[in-house]
Write an enzyme that holds these catalytic residues in place. Structure first.
Site, short mmCIF file in Angstrom:
data_model
loop_
_atom_site.label_atom_id
_atom_site.label_comp_id
_atom_site.label_asym_id
_atom_site.label_seq_id
_atom_site.Cartn_x
_atom_site.Cartn_y
_atom_site.Cartn_z
N GLY A 14 0.54 -5.14 0.85
CA GLY A 14 -0.75 -5.36 1.50
C GLY A 14 -0.81 -6.74 2.12
N GLY A 20 -3.51 -11.13 0.91
CA GLY A 20 -2.08 -10.84 1.04
C GLY A 20 -1.42 -11.63 2.15
N TYR A 151 -13.93 1.28 -8.59
CA TYR A 151 -13.10 0.13 -8.24
C TYR A 151 -12.94 -0.80 -9.44
CZ TYR A 151 -11.72 -4.26 -6.00
OH TYR A 151 -11.07 -5.42 -5.66
#
Length: 250
Positions: A14, A20, A151
């Site tokens: 990512g 990232g 999440y």
């Protein structure tokens, strides 16, 4: 800038935006040979130009095991081993209890849990003894957030991976740590908050709750990741390092 990662091989999943991308840039600036992944070809190419140095982009979705295999095939074409993995690829969206669909659950767990698990497991033959693994968790691993339970559960799982994997990997002296960012200025966060003025308003409200008085920057998370991955953290193992301006400490 130091050369802590000179001639080291680093994988950042990512790595095309946000945390990232900032982390891949930081590793490259310190001399690493960096491999990044991303799902979109155009974003991957743009990220590679932005990072510079010795960077290789591999298009793929880390929830897809075949794509993970292609990542490590690409590494093996250039190097014999991996020194650092930053398992960063992930994402989420709001869905309150009562409106959670099977698709939402599956997509979130596949990306954030399955992807992290197999990113690390499939790297084991290439990871050198004494390597470092950093997992991207979240402050949601320890604090509740409305309409964000799926999440949050995935990030609690990621944090627990670090606790367990240090035992599985102790004979190889591979360290595993989790970094848990708080509210951080990224495209993904702005999208999550609805974009535009709505996103700015939400960030302003959240900043007022953070003892540091502001939201974080991706580069600040990157510095924490590089610390955990470096020999500076040689006796740091299994921790969750909160980089959140103090939000979950109060």
């Amino acid at each position: 800038m130091t050369d802590r990662f000179n001639n080291k091989v680093v994988v950042v999943t990512g790595g095309t935006s946000g945390i990232g991308l900032a982390t891949a840039k930081a590793f490259a600036a310190e001399g690493a040979s960096v491999f990044i992944t991303g799902r979109r070809k155009d974003a991957l190419e743009a990220a590679m130009k932005s990072i510079g140095g010795r960077v290789t982009g591999v298009q793929g979705d880390m929830a897809n095991l075949a794509d993970i295999d292609r990542l490590y095939d690409a590494v093996q074409k250039k190097h014999q081993q991996i020194d650092v993995i930053f398992a960063n690829a992930g994402g989420g969206e709001f869905a309150p209890l009562g409106a959670i669909t099977e698709e939402h659950y599956q997509r979130t767990f596949d990306t954030n849990v399955k992807g992290v698990l197999f990113t690390v497991q499939k790297a084991l033959p290439l990871l050198r003894d004494g390597a470092s693994i950093v997992l991207n968790a979240s402050t949601t691993s320890v604090s509740g957030t409305p309409a964000f339970s799926v999440y949050s559960a995935t990030k609690a799982a990621v944090r627990n991976f670090a606790r367990n994997w240090i035992l599985d990997l102790k004979d190889r002296h591979i360290r595993v740590n989790a970094v848990s960012p708080g509210v951080t200025e990224t495209h993904g966060l702005n999208h999550l908050f609805g974009g535009g003025e709505q996103a700015e308003g939400t960030k302003t409200q959240l900043a007022a709750l953070i003892p540091a008085g502001r939201v974080g920057q991706p580069e600040e998370i990157a510095k924490a990741v590089l610390f955990l991955a470096s020999d500076d953290a040689s006796f740091v193992n299994g921790i969750e390092l909160f980089v959140d301006g103090g939000l979950v400490q109060i």
